[in-house]
Design a protein around this motif. Structure first.
Motif, PDB file in Angstrom:
ATOM      1  N   GLY A 183       0.556  -1.446   0.076  1.00  0.00           N
ATOM      2  CA  GLY A 183      -0.214   0.014   0.076  1.00  0.00           C
ATOM      3  C   GLY A 183       1.118   1.523   0.023  1.00  0.00           C
ATOM      4  O   GLY A 183       0.639   2.212   0.142  1.00  0.00           O
ATOM      5  N   GLY A 184       2.002   1.094  -0.199  1.00  0.00           N
ATOM      6  CA  GLY A 184       3.450   2.546  -0.573  1.00  0.00           C
ATOM      7  C   GLY A 184       3.357   3.251   1.543  1.00  0.00           C
ATOM      8  O   GLY A 184       2.256   2.285   2.145  1.00  0.00           O
ATOM      9  N   ILE A 185       3.928   3.649   1.617  1.00  0.00           N
ATOM     10  CA  ILE A 185       5.021   4.064   3.370  1.00  0.00           C
ATOM     11  C   ILE A 185       3.765   4.885   3.376  1.00  0.00           C
ATOM     12  O   ILE A 185       3.841   4.634   4.755  1.00  0.00           O
ATOM     13  CB  ILE A 185       6.160   5.453   2.287  1.00  0.00           C
ATOM     14  CG1 ILE A 185       7.024   4.899   2.106  1.00  0.00           C
ATOM     15  CG2 ILE A 185       6.151   5.692   3.989  1.00  0.00           C
ATOM     16  CD1 ILE A 185       8.050   5.655   1.628  1.00  0.00           C
ATOM     17  N   ALA A 186       2.745   5.372   2.759  1.00  0.00           N
ATOM     18  CA  ALA A 186       1.599   6.219   3.799  1.00  0.00           C
ATOM     19  C   ALA A 186       0.866   5.091   5.181  1.00  0.00           C
ATOM     20  O   ALA A 186       0.503   5.396   5.372  1.00  0.00           O
ATOM     21  CB  ALA A 186       0.634   7.236   3.192  1.00  0.00           C
ATOM     22  N   ALA A 187       0.857   4.239   4.334  1.00  0.00           N
ATOM     23  CA  ALA A 187       0.274   3.054   4.686  1.00  0.00           C
ATOM     24  C   ALA A 187      -0.026   2.675   5.545  1.00  0.00           C
ATOM     25  O   ALA A 187      -0.362   2.385   6.846  1.00  0.00           O
ATOM     26  CB  ALA A 187      -0.397   2.243   3.225  1.00  0.00           C
ATOM     27  N   ARG A 188       1.486   2.641   5.923  1.00  0.00           N
ATOM     28  CA  ARG A 188       2.355   2.487   6.980  1.00  0.00           C
ATOM     29  C   ARG A 188       1.747   3.054   8.410  1.00  0.00           C
ATOM     30  O   ARG A 188       1.391   2.316   9.786  1.00  0.00           O
ATOM     31  CB  ARG A 188       3.598   1.867   6.935  1.00  0.00           C
ATOM     32  CG  ARG A 188       4.109   1.347   8.444  1.00  0.00           C
ATOM     33  CD  ARG A 188       3.399  -0.383   8.774  1.00  0.00           C
ATOM     34  NE  ARG A 188       4.032  -0.519  10.119  1.00  0.00           N
ATOM     35  CZ  ARG A 188       3.684  -0.074  11.068  1.00  0.00           C
ATOM     36  NH1 ARG A 188       2.585   0.436  11.665  1.00  0.00           N
ATOM     37  NH2 ARG A 188       4.002  -0.577  12.044  1.00  0.00           N
ATOM     38  N   PHE A 189       1.775   4.229   7.828  1.00  0.00           N
ATOM     39  CA  PHE A 189       1.319   5.173   9.259  1.00  0.00           C
ATOM     40  C   PHE A 189       0.080   5.190   9.392  1.00  0.00           C
ATOM     41  O   PHE A 189      -0.254   5.137  10.515  1.00  0.00           O
ATOM     42  CB  PHE A 189       1.949   6.555   8.937  1.00  0.00           C
ATOM     43  CG  PHE A 189       3.380   6.429   8.902  1.00  0.00           C
ATOM     44  CD1 PHE A 189       3.935   7.299  10.171  1.00  0.00           C
ATOM     45  CD2 PHE A 189       4.363   5.655   7.624  1.00  0.00           C
ATOM     46  CE1 PHE A 189       5.573   7.406   9.869  1.00  0.00           C
ATOM     47  CE2 PHE A 189       5.537   5.895   7.759  1.00  0.00           C
ATOM     48  CZ  PHE A 189       6.681   7.203   8.875  1.00  0.00           C
ATOM     49  N   GLU A 190      -0.877   5.124   8.122  1.00  0.00           N
ATOM     50  CA  GLU A 190      -2.078   5.866   8.140  1.00  0.00           C
ATOM     51  C   GLU A 190      -2.511   4.208   9.625  1.00  0.00           C
ATOM     52  O   GLU A 190      -3.682   4.530   9.992  1.00  0.00           O
ATOM     53  CB  GLU A 190      -3.104   5.570   7.090  1.00  0.00           C
ATOM     54  CG  GLU A 190      -3.006   6.719   5.895  1.00  0.00           C
ATOM     55  CD  GLU A 190      -3.230   6.620   4.661  1.00  0.00           C
ATOM     56  OE1 GLU A 190      -3.293   5.172   4.457  1.00  0.00           O
ATOM     57  OE2 GLU A 190      -3.083   7.243   3.790  1.00  0.00           O
TER      58      GLU A 190
END
Length: 232
Positions: A183-190
């Motif tokens: 899901g990409g980098i942002a998905a890990r934070f979300e």
């Protein structure tokens, strides 16, 4: 020693050109240049005169193995004298190949070991909260390859659960991570209850908008995409 702070963004290439040597890690440095400039020029509440103020913002450079852009911005903003730059990396220079908080005015941490900056930023945010200092923001700049380190994932999970809304992470994404994130980098934070934005890491207007976006009750992560490391 004379310190001036009248440099603009257009002068940064000249300041960076003063630093030479075999250990420049120049691509690691230039990938962060625009992020650093927008933060120090328009976002961070910190100046050389307020470098020790309790209510200052904190900026932690975790991506410390390529500090040339960081030193150039610190010189442009008056934290360090320009005449220090040509000595970069030499035996008696305070400007080492990794920043040293004891030697570099304005540096909050000694850095260069991948994966430790975000955990330190979490601790800084917790410490400020414990002291009742709710105004200072904590910012940490990491590289996408640092997300290969498990320490960052523990920090991401904790910060989201703790609602550290004064914590901000900027991930400079130059496609150098070894392990892809679904899901990409942002998905890990979300997934860990962070607010996120993904922008062009060279677009100053987009960076500023992402940096200043409201995120009540949650930490904030900005993914700044730049040209891939291996595409030069």
């Amino acid at each position: 020693m004379t310190i001036t702070a009248d440099h603009g963004y257009d002068d940064l290439p000249r300041l960076m050109s003063l630093m030479t040597g075999d250990e420049k890690h120049d691509f690691a440095a230039t990938s962060t240049l625009d992020v650093l400039w927008v933060l120090y020029d328009r976002v961070l509440d910190i100046t050389p005169e307020r470098a020790e103020a309790r209510d200052r913002d904190r900026f932690l450079l975790s991506k410390g193995h390529g500090p040339m852009a960081y030193y150039a911005v610190l010189a442009a903003k008056g934290f360090v004298p320009e005449e220090w730059l040509p000595g970069f990396g030499s035996y008696d220079s305070p400007l080492g190949h990794h920043p040293d908080r004891v030697l570099v005015p304005g540096a909050e941490i000694g850095s260069g070991s991948l994966g430790h900056g975000l955990p330190l930023a979490v601790g800084s945010a917790l410490g400020l909260r414990a002291q009742g200092l709710t105004d200072p923001a904590v910012w940490v700049l990491i590289g996408d390859a640092e997300l290969d380190e498990g320490s960052n994932h523990e920090a991401i999970a904790y910060a989201g659960a703790a609602g550290l809304d004064r914590l901000h992470t900027v991930v400079v994404d130059n496609a150098s991570a070894s392990h892809a994130l679904p899901g990409g980098i942002a998905a890990r934070f979300e997934a860990a209850n962070w607010s996120t934005a993904t922008v062009d890491g060279r677009d100053h207007a987009a960076l500023y908008e992402a940096f200043t976006a409201p995120h009540p009750g949650r930490p904030h992560a900005v993914v700044a995409r730049v040209e891939p490391k291996n595409a030069r």
